[in-house]
Design a protein around this motif. Structure first.
Motif, PDB file in Angstrom:
ATOM      1  N   PHE A  36     -25.555 100.885  -6.453  1.00 50.75           N
ATOM      2  CA  PHE A  36     -26.746 101.676  -6.807  1.00 50.75           C
ATOM      3  C   PHE A  36     -26.942 102.815  -5.812  1.00 50.75           C
ATOM      4  N   LEU A  37     -27.096 104.010  -6.344  1.00 50.33           N
ATOM      5  CA  LEU A  37     -27.584 105.125  -5.527  1.00 50.33           C
ATOM      6  C   LEU A  37     -29.095 105.184  -5.725  1.00 50.33           C
ATOM      7  N   LEU A  38     -29.818 105.042  -4.656  1.00 50.14           N
ATOM      8  CA  LEU A  38     -31.278 104.955  -4.770  1.00 50.14           C
ATOM      9  C   LEU A  38     -31.905 106.322  -4.516  1.00 50.14           C
ATOM     10  N   LEU A  39     -32.671 106.774  -5.483  1.00 48.08           N
ATOM     11  CA  LEU A  39     -33.267 108.114  -5.408  1.00 48.08           C
ATOM     12  C   LEU A  39     -34.593 108.031  -4.650  1.00 48.08           C
ATOM     13  N   TYR A  96     -34.902  95.744  -8.594  1.00 47.01           N
ATOM     14  CA  TYR A  96     -33.685  96.056  -9.356  1.00 47.01           C
ATOM     15  C   TYR A  96     -32.412  95.763  -8.573  1.00 47.01           C
ATOM     16  N   LEU A  97     -32.547  95.621  -7.274  1.00 42.20           N
ATOM     17  CA  LEU A  97     -31.343  95.506  -6.449  1.00 42.20           C
ATOM     18  C   LEU A  97     -30.621  94.176  -6.612  1.00 42.20           C
ATOM     19  N   ILE A  98     -31.238  93.265  -7.363  1.00 39.80           N
ATOM     20  CA  ILE A  98     -30.504  92.035  -7.668  1.00 39.80           C
ATOM     21  C   ILE A  98     -29.268  92.343  -8.524  1.00 39.80           C
ATOM     22  N   ALA A  99     -29.261  93.519  -9.146  1.00 39.11           N
ATOM     23  CA  ALA A  99     -28.110  93.899  -9.975  1.00 39.11           C
ATOM     24  C   ALA A  99     -27.153  94.801  -9.197  1.00 39.11           C
ATOM     25  N   ALA A 100     -27.409  94.954  -7.895  1.00 34.36           N
ATOM     26  CA  ALA A 100     -26.617  95.902  -7.110  1.00 34.36           C
ATOM     27  C   ALA A 100     -25.571  95.181  -6.260  1.00 34.36           C
ATOM     28  N   THR A 101     -24.335  95.721  -6.262  1.00 35.49           N
ATOM     29  CA  THR A 101     -23.323  95.203  -5.335  1.00 35.49           C
ATOM     30  C   THR A 101     -23.514  95.835  -3.959  1.00 35.49           C
ATOM     31  N   ARG A 102     -24.000  97.036  -3.928  1.00 32.36           N
ATOM     32  CA  ARG A 102     -24.387  97.711  -2.681  1.00 32.36           C
ATOM     33  C   ARG A 102     -25.393  98.798  -3.041  1.00 32.36           C
ATOM     34  N   GLN A 103     -26.115  99.246  -2.056  1.00 35.46           N
ATOM     35  CA  GLN A 103     -27.105 100.284  -2.343  1.00 35.46           C
ATOM     36  C   GLN A 103     -27.157 101.301  -1.227  1.00 35.46           C
ATOM     37  N   GLU A 104     -27.346 102.556  -1.614  1.00 34.73           N
ATOM     38  CA  GLU A 104     -27.428 103.648  -0.641  1.00 34.73           C
ATOM     39  C   GLU A 104     -28.568 104.584  -1.054  1.00 34.73           C
ATOM     40  N   TYR A 105     -29.397 104.908  -0.088  1.00 29.05           N
ATOM     41  CA  TYR A 105     -30.469 105.876  -0.345  1.00 29.05           C
ATOM     42  C   TYR A 105     -29.901 107.286  -0.229  1.00 29.05           C
ATOM     43  N   VAL A 106     -30.274 108.168  -1.138  1.00 28.53           N
ATOM     44  CA  VAL A 106     -29.716 109.520  -1.101  1.00 28.53           C
ATOM     45  C   VAL A 106     -30.780 110.611  -0.966  1.00 28.53           C
ATOM     46  N   LEU A 107     -32.002 110.222  -0.657  1.00 29.39           N
ATOM     47  CA  LEU A 107     -33.024 111.222  -0.355  1.00 29.39           C
ATOM     48  C   LEU A 107     -33.405 111.081   1.113  1.00 29.39           C
ATOM     49  N   ALA A 165     -13.338 105.025  -6.670  1.00 27.45           N
ATOM     50  CA  ALA A 165     -13.096 103.581  -6.686  1.00 27.45           C
ATOM     51  C   ALA A 165     -13.056 103.026  -8.114  1.00 27.45           C
ATOM     52  N   GLY A 166     -13.462 103.843  -9.077  1.00 30.16           N
ATOM     53  CA  GLY A 166     -13.384 103.444 -10.482  1.00 30.16           C
ATOM     54  C   GLY A 166     -14.418 102.420 -10.906  1.00 30.16           C
ATOM     55  N   GLU A 167     -15.467 102.309 -10.095  1.00 31.13           N
ATOM     56  CA  GLU A 167     -16.487 101.299 -10.409  1.00 31.13           C
ATOM     57  C   GLU A 167     -17.712 102.016 -10.995  1.00 31.13           C
ATOM     58  N   PRO A 168     -18.138 101.654 -12.211  1.00 30.98           N
ATOM     59  CA  PRO A 168     -19.337 102.315 -12.725  1.00 30.98           C
ATOM     60  C   PRO A 168     -20.554 102.022 -11.851  1.00 30.98           C
ATOM     61  N   PHE A 169     -21.359 103.005 -11.652  1.00 27.50           N
ATOM     62  CA  PHE A 169     -22.523 102.779 -10.790  1.00 27.50           C
ATOM     63  C   PHE A 169     -23.802 103.296 -11.424  1.00 27.50           C
ATOM     64  N   CYS A 170     -24.887 103.026 -10.749  1.00 28.66           N
ATOM     65  CA  CYS A 170     -26.226 103.355 -11.255  1.00 28.66           C
ATOM     66  C   CYS A 170     -26.942 104.289 -10.298  1.00 28.66           C
ATOM     67  N   GLU A 180     -26.518 123.853  -9.659  1.00 25.51           N
ATOM     68  CA  GLU A 180     -25.545 122.930  -9.038  1.00 25.51           C
ATOM     69  C   GLU A 180     -25.244 121.821 -10.024  1.00 25.51           C
ATOM     70  N   ARG A 181     -24.013 121.404 -10.118  1.00 25.97           N
ATOM     71  CA  ARG A 181     -23.632 120.315 -11.005  1.00 25.97           C
ATOM     72  C   ARG A 181     -22.833 119.272 -10.223  1.00 25.97           C
ATOM     73  N   ILE A 182     -23.118 118.014 -10.487  1.00 23.11           N
ATOM     74  CA  ILE A 182     -22.384 116.911  -9.831  1.00 23.11           C
ATOM     75  C   ILE A 182     -21.854 116.019 -10.947  1.00 23.11           C
ATOM     76  N   ALA A 183     -20.568 116.086 -11.184  1.00 23.14           N
ATOM     77  CA  ALA A 183     -20.001 115.318 -12.304  1.00 23.14           C
ATOM     78  C   ALA A 183     -19.949 113.835 -11.944  1.00 23.14           C
ATOM     79  N   LEU A 184     -20.590 113.020 -12.754  1.00 19.81           N
ATOM     80  CA  LEU A 184     -20.558 111.576 -12.554  1.00 19.81           C
ATOM     81  C   LEU A 184     -19.728 110.943 -13.677  1.00 19.81           C
ATOM     82  N   PRO A 185     -19.157 109.763 -13.455  1.00 17.49           N
ATOM     83  CA  PRO A 185     -18.363 109.126 -14.506  1.00 17.49           C
ATOM     84  C   PRO A 185     -19.210 108.854 -15.738  1.00 17.49           C
ATOM     85  N   PRO A 186     -18.596 108.884 -16.923  1.00 12.58           N
ATOM     86  CA  PRO A 186     -19.371 108.702 -18.170  1.00 12.58           C
ATOM     87  C   PRO A 186     -20.107 107.362 -18.222  1.00 12.58           C
ATOM     88  N   ALA A 187     -19.620 106.357 -17.534  1.00 15.04           N
ATOM     89  CA  ALA A 187     -20.255 105.032 -17.609  1.00 15.04           C
ATOM     90  C   ALA A 187     -21.472 104.916 -16.677  1.00 15.04           C
TER      91      ALA A 187
END
Lengths: 444, 382
Positions: free
Chosen positions: B133-136, B159-170, B194-199, B220-227
């Motif tokens: 999870f990337l946490l906004l 929600y972090l019970i569904a997270a394998t790891r979490q990082e704050y990005v703000l 890493a090919g892992e879908p994230f949130c 600015e555009r940041i391409a994220l994986p479709p999943a």
């Protein structure tokens, strides 16, 4: 600038339930103002007694069960309005407000036998009334005195109930009055000098134009609304009548709680004061202080109040329920169900709550919600009052003048008997409004 | 910890997929069980029930007939159904529409239930696998009190019970939140590689104001994986004030991150019934899962309104155990728009939120400010 015309000499320009935007747009205010000033000239020539007679005729007509306005007046709980418009009431109001002789509106009069000066009350010209959003009918309570003072009038209607004032004003157009000389005065004398307008409250250009055209600015409403009006530019010499935000309360003395019948009578009077204007008037009670020591306990009085409100609601149902107010009242009900007593309707029609330990003024919740609070002595209420207190309705016998003296010294504006809180009279908010709607002039 | 058979059994069921009859058969006894618990353990609640002439021990068959507490009662009174020593956390609401926050007391039973319900719902939403999870939001700078937790922090943590790891990005500078763009880019690139879908997860207003809007404005555009899934919650009040609707948010978010608008999911929930969330279905509707039911009530009569009509939302959910929050009337306005399953097979009463009950803006001459009402007068009777 987008000003919609809702009513003028041609009659209502929108239906009662239409949005105000349905009214035709005015290109400019000037032609309308000119037309009103012209209409005012006829008004100026009409005797005050004839204008009072016209109001009386309208009041009599409106109370007839077959009159188109009768049902609306009953449904909106405006039964006091035709009573207030009767000649006996208005002439007394005029006399009280105009130094004892309202004929000063027609000619120079002597106000005291040995006074060498003669006095006359000339109209100021054009009065503009900014009407409160949720209590549009209060506009009539400043409009009619202004009309009796022979001013032309513009009422700026609120968005809510924009069609109500045009409908009521049309109720004047259809009446006539024949005076003792056999002359007939028609409602046109009123409608030719009156208009109702609407513009969005963010339309500052329209608001400024209207303000600059006014000889008298009358503002009813909440703090934000009246402050906005006061801040619009005005011409030098323009008079302001500001009826701003205030709250009211009722006080029941132990001497009136000696028996159930007496207590129920006062409860019904308070309930009627509460239901008028759906409790949104500055003269509507929110807190009812009940003195301990009578045979009827404060909690019993709370129950009587709920029963009285139930009865009043059958005659004049609650008009509007906004969801946020409903939630607030539901919270109050739950709180008092748990920590005190709460008496309420299955829906939101009325609520009365009581808790033994409560003191002071309650925060108003509206929707016919009354907070009953016990006091050991009716004089204990005095410190809770301030200049923000409009009316303290009294159900007190011998002590009432002393109590009124203490309350008014502490800022309260009026202390009528319960049941009379809802009646608009003079003085109001510390002044005789009619006196401010005229220019006093003298000769010898 | 008390045995809660019916609630436990309810939580063993999938969040969606049951027929209406199956759901009612599971939910009603769980609600009755929990109401009975509160009736017997919360004196204040029992007193209130008695005023409503309601005794849950007599049976609960029609959930709409259960007396509901207005949610603001938790701002007015402290209501708890467990002894003080069993309270493990106190959650406060964000107090957006008043100055007073709502406070609810969580015991371990409530927390366990919340986690179970939320895990089931997130599993359904995210397809079973936990994700990074990337946490906004900005990382909390001070450790929250062990028991007091703001709804914003609690909302994200849940929600972090569904997270394998979490990082704050703000990052937070002078009390202003700002996107840490280099960090965001670096983490997104690493996780994509890493090919892992994230949130991405955060508050609706923060997602738009602090992330999407600045990127969209600066092109600015940041391409994220479709999943990638973008989950946001917390309400629309601030965005509505800026005339930003759901379509605008979804379209701009999709454009900025190069993902389909359907990957952006608005989640409705509220502090007083944490654990149950109401994510968008394929049509953008909320669906009441197995663990809760929704009703829409007429603000004037308090009766249940016919489908399609707007009124106050009521939620009945048997998860709250530490406080009597089972049947709650909210100041959110909404309407029921579907009873049948959606095209994606999501079951449960379909509803939409249309706004929050706001006090009429213009008041009559009886309006005054509360602080003036409470202003103490000093003079005394002579």
């Amino acid at each position: 600038m987008k000003i919609h015309l809702l009513f003028d000499r041609e009659g209502p320009r929108i239906g009662q339930h239409d949005p105000p935007e349905a009214g035709p747009l005015l290109d400019s205010l000037e032609p309308l103002v000119q037309s009103l000033r012209s209409g005012r000239e006829t008004l100026q020539r009409t005797a005050a007694d004839d204008l009072l007679g016209l109001c009386d005729a309208a009041a009599a007509a409106w109370t007839r069960s077959d009159h188109p306005l009768a049902e609306m007046i009953r449904r909106l709980g405006l039964g006091f309005l035709p009573l207030w418009m009767r000649k006996n009431n208005l002439s007394a109001l005029c006399a009280r407000s105009l130094r004892g002789d309202y004929h000063c509106l027609d000619r120079f009069v002597q106000l005291a036998h040995d006074d060498p000066q003669w006095y006359r009350a000339q109209p100021r010209g054009l009065a503009v009334h900014w009407v409160a959003g949720n209590v549009p009918v209060v506009g009539l309570l400043s409009f009619l005195p202004s009309f009796l003072c022979k001013n032309a009038n513009i009422l700026k209607a609120p968005h809510e109930s924009a069609g109500l004032l045009p409908r009521l004003l049309q109720g004047f157009a259809d009446v006539c009055f024949t005076n003792s000389q056999g002359e007939t005065i028609t409602g046109r004398v009123l409608t030719d000098a009156t208009a109702v307008l609407y513009f969005d409250r963010n339309d500052l250009e329209a608001a400024r134009a209207l303000s600059l055209g006014a000889d008298v600015r009358v503002a009813w409403g909440g703090r934000e609304a009246v402050e906005a009006v006061m801040n619009f530019p005005r011409r030098f010499g323009t008079e302001d009548l500001i009826f701003g935000p205030k709250l009211s309360l009722a006080i029941v003395g132990r001497e009136r709680l000696g028996d159930v019948e007496s207590a129920r009578r006062d409860a019904l009077a308070v309930a009627r004061d509460t239901a008028a204007f759906d409790q949104q008037g500055c003269n509507s009670p929110h807190t009812v202080f009940v003195e301990r020591g009578g045979a009827v306990m404060p909690t019993d009085f709370a129950r009587f109040l709920a029963e009285a409100l139930q009865s009043v609601t059958r005659q004049s149902p609650l008009q509007t329920v906004d969801p946020a107010s409903a939630m607030n009242v539901l919270g109050v009900r739950a709180e008092y169900d748990i920590r005190g007593e709460a008496f309420y309707a299955p829906g939101m029609d009325y609520t009365v709550v009581y808790a033994e330990e409560d003191r002071g003024l309650a925060e108003p919740c509206y929707l016919r919600t009354l907070f009953v609070r016990p006091v050991d002595d009716v004089f204990d209420v005095v410190p809770f009052c301030s200049r923000d207190t409009q009316t303290a309705g009294l159900a007190v016998d011998e002590r009432r003048r002393d109590l009124a003296d203490a309350l008014t010294a502490h800022g309260v504006e009026r202390c009528p008997a319960v049941g009379g809180m809802r009646l608009y009279d003079a003085p109001w908010d510390g002044m005789f409004p009619m006196e401010r709607l005229v220019r006093w002039v003298t000769t010898y | 910890m008390p045995v809660s058979g019916f609630v436990d059994r309810l939580l063993q069921l999938p969040p969606y997929g049951l027929s209406r009859e199956e759901k009612e058969a599971a939910l009603a006894p769980a609600v009755r069980e929990e109401l009975t618990y509160h009736y017997e353990h919360c004196t204040a609640y029992r007193r209130w029930c008695e005023k409503q002439q309601f005794d849950p021990r007599s049976g609960v068959t029609d959930l709409a007939a259960v007396p509901f507490l207005p949610v603001n009662v938790f701002k007015r009174l402290s209501l708890s159904s467990v002894p003080e020593d069993q309270i493990v956390r106190v959650v406060t609401s964000s107090a957006t529409s008043s100055q007073i926050p709502s406070r609810v007391t969580l015991d371990q039973t409530t927390r366990t239930r919340q986690v179970r319900a939320l895990a089931a719902l997130l599993t359904y939403l995210l397809g079973g696998a936990r994700r990074p999870f990337l946490l906004l939001d900005a990382a909390p700078t001070t450790a929250a009190d062990g028991r007091e937790l703001s709804a914003r922090v609690a909302g994200i943590r849940g929600y972090l019970i569904a997270a394998t790891r979490q990082e704050y990005v703000l990052k937070s500078e002078d009390d202003r939140l700002e996107l840490d763009l280099p960090r965001f880019r670096r983490l997104a690139a690493e996780w994509t590689k890493a090919g892992e879908p994230f949130c991405l997860l955060g508050y609706t207003a923060i997602l738009y104001q602090n992330v999407v809007a600045p990127l969209w404005t600066s092109k600015e555009r940041i391409a994220l994986p479709p999943a990638t899934k973008i989950l946001h919650f917390g309400g629309w009040k601030r965005l509505r004030e800026q005339a930003v609707d759901k379509k605008t948010l979804n379209d701009r978010t999709a454009e900025v991150f190069g993902i389909p608008p359907s990957a952006v999911c608005d989640i409705y929930g509220f502090t007083e019934q944490l654990g149950v969330i109401y994510p968008d279905d394929a049509q953008g509707l909320k669906r009441a899962p197995t663990y809760a039911e929704v009703f829409v009530r007429d603000p004037r009569t308090l009766e249940v309104l016919p489908d399609g009509q707007v009124g106050l939302l009521e939620f009945v959910c048997p998860l709250p155990h530490g406080y009597p929050g089972v049947a709650l009337l909210l100041d959110d306005l909404g309407r029921v728009v579907a009873r049948e399953p959606g095209p994606d097979g999501m079951t449960g009463t379909g509803f939409e939120i249309v706004g929050r009950a706001e006090r009429a803006e213009i008041r009559g001459c009886g309006d005054t400010l509360p602080q003036r009402v409470y202003e103490p007068a000093t003079a005394k009777r002579d």
